[in-house]
Scaffold this active site. Sequence first.
Site, PDB file in Angstrom:
ATOM      1  N   ARG A 164       0.865  -1.180   0.000  1.00  0.00           N
ATOM      2  CA  ARG A 164       0.000   0.000   0.000  1.00  0.00           C
ATOM      3  C   ARG A 164       0.899   1.226   0.000  1.00  0.00           C
ATOM      4  O   ARG A 164       1.819   1.317   0.827  1.00  0.00           O
ATOM      5  CB  ARG A 164      -0.841  -0.052   1.266  1.00  0.00           C
ATOM      6  CG  ARG A 164      -1.746   1.106   1.500  1.00  0.00           C
ATOM      7  CD  ARG A 164      -3.172   0.769   1.217  1.00  0.00           C
ATOM      8  NE  ARG A 164      -4.019   1.929   1.501  1.00  0.00           N
ATOM      9  CZ  ARG A 164      -5.090   2.219   0.821  1.00  0.00           C
ATOM     10  NH1 ARG A 164      -5.466   1.464  -0.188  1.00  0.00           N
ATOM     11  NH2 ARG A 164      -5.815   3.271   1.113  1.00  0.00           N
TER      12      ARG A 164
ATOM     13  N   HIS B 195      12.989  -3.940  -0.202  1.00  0.00           N
ATOM     14  CA  HIS B 195      12.593  -4.138  -1.597  1.00  0.00           C
ATOM     15  C   HIS B 195      13.505  -5.201  -2.209  1.00  0.00           C
ATOM     16  O   HIS B 195      14.731  -5.141  -2.030  1.00  0.00           O
ATOM     17  CB  HIS B 195      12.722  -2.815  -2.368  1.00  0.00           C
ATOM     18  CG  HIS B 195      12.241  -2.935  -3.776  1.00  0.00           C
ATOM     19  ND1 HIS B 195      10.899  -3.009  -4.094  1.00  0.00           N
ATOM     20  CD2 HIS B 195      12.913  -3.030  -4.949  1.00  0.00           C
ATOM     21  CE1 HIS B 195      10.769  -3.139  -5.399  1.00  0.00           C
ATOM     22  NE2 HIS B 195      11.975  -3.154  -5.943  1.00  0.00           N
TER      23      HIS B 195
ATOM     24  N   ASP C 197       9.842   3.326  -3.678  1.00  0.00           N
ATOM     25  CA  ASP C 197      11.109   2.585  -3.561  1.00  0.00           C
ATOM     26  C   ASP C 197      12.308   3.503  -3.821  1.00  0.00           C
ATOM     27  O   ASP C 197      13.238   3.145  -4.555  1.00  0.00           O
ATOM     28  CB  ASP C 197      11.117   1.396  -4.543  1.00  0.00           C
ATOM     29  CG  ASP C 197       9.980   0.420  -4.249  1.00  0.00           C
ATOM     30  OD1 ASP C 197       9.624   0.250  -3.067  1.00  0.00           O
ATOM     31  OD2 ASP C 197       9.455  -0.178  -5.206  1.00  0.00           O
TER      32      ASP C 197
ATOM     33  N   GLU D 229      17.072 -11.023   2.232  1.00  0.00           N
ATOM     34  CA  GLU D 229      16.176 -10.042   2.853  1.00  0.00           C
ATOM     35  C   GLU D 229      16.096 -10.268   4.359  1.00  0.00           C
ATOM     36  O   GLU D 229      16.117  -9.318   5.154  1.00  0.00           O
ATOM     37  CB  GLU D 229      14.760 -10.148   2.255  1.00  0.00           C
ATOM     38  CG  GLU D 229      14.652  -9.727   0.812  1.00  0.00           C
ATOM     39  CD  GLU D 229      13.199  -9.718   0.342  1.00  0.00           C
ATOM     40  OE1 GLU D 229      12.335  -9.232   1.083  1.00  0.00           O
ATOM     41  OE2 GLU D 229      12.942 -10.211  -0.771  1.00  0.00           O
TER      42      GLU D 229
HETATM   43  C1  GRF Z   1       9.380  -9.205   0.144  1.00  0.00           C
HETATM   44  O1  GRF Z   1       9.944  -9.741  -1.011  1.00  0.00           O
HETATM   45  C2  GRF Z   1       9.715  -7.749   0.289  1.00  0.00           C
HETATM   46  O2  GRF Z   1      10.968  -7.436  -0.217  1.00  0.00           O
HETATM   47  C3  GRF Z   1       8.635  -7.089  -0.522  1.00  0.00           C
HETATM   48  O3  GRF Z   1       7.490  -7.849  -0.271  1.00  0.00           O
HETATM   49  C4  GRF Z   1       7.867  -9.184   0.078  1.00  0.00           C
HETATM   50  C5  GRF Z   1       7.231  -9.471   1.403  1.00  0.00           C
HETATM   51  O4  GRF Z   1       7.455 -10.798   1.809  1.00  0.00           O
HETATM   52  N1  GRF Z   1       8.510  -5.707  -0.171  1.00  0.00           N
HETATM   53  P1  GRF Z   1       7.071 -11.246   3.277  1.00  0.00           P
HETATM   54  O5  GRF Z   1       5.591 -10.916   3.477  1.00  0.00           O
HETATM   55  O6  GRF Z   1       7.932 -10.483   4.244  1.00  0.00           O
HETATM   56  O7  GRF Z   1       7.316 -12.714   3.315  1.00  0.00           O
END
Ligand code: GRF
Length: 212
Positions: free
Chosen positions: A102, A120, A156, A185
Amino acid sequence: MSLGESVAGRKPVRLGILLSGRGSNFQAIAASIREGRLTEVEIAVVISNVADAAGLTVAQGLGFSTAVFVSRGRKRGEHDADVAQCLKSHRVDLVCLAGYMRLLSPEFIAAFPNRILNIHPSILPAFPGLDAQHQAFDYGVKIAGCTVHFVDEDLDHGAIILQRAIPVLETDDAQTLAARILVEEHIAYSEAIARVASGVYELRGRRYVRRS
Ligand code: GRF
């Protein structure tokens, strides 16, 4: 960035997690705190704009305070005001977008200056927007990865806190690449929160650097 706007000196730094889906980044942050890899930080509340978000169920199961503000059909400003009010009532210092699908209103961003982070799944500024891993794969890049950045009013776009890179393998498809980026991540987000919470970094223009 003035210290007055940062979270430095607030101990523990109280996080507000915003998510819309499975919540694996939220779970990675929670695990980092629980296992002592991310210290002087606590999760104050987990908020979703999607009532049946899987990450919300996990958060409830882990005993976190949770809240739902369904965004579908609501004006952005009004929805964001409810979320901001909830974050303030939980005395949140740092807002962490973790798969929050969002866009935020300018008012919301102004309410938490330099205190909203996003993750991201690309090496920004390449491949902003949706399906970044697929965009990168289809483009044929040889290096992919993820970025944790401050949130500003552009998509972003805010100052980069850290990035983690991986090679794209000959054997990859878009799904395997996305899965390997997700592993990065989960490391990157906790590390970025630690940097912001530490107070030893500062913004020089767009550059987020360790204070000398
Ligand atoms: C991740 O790939 C993040 O980088 C992007 O949305 C995805 C969320 O994954 N913004 P999760 O819900 O944290 O598993």
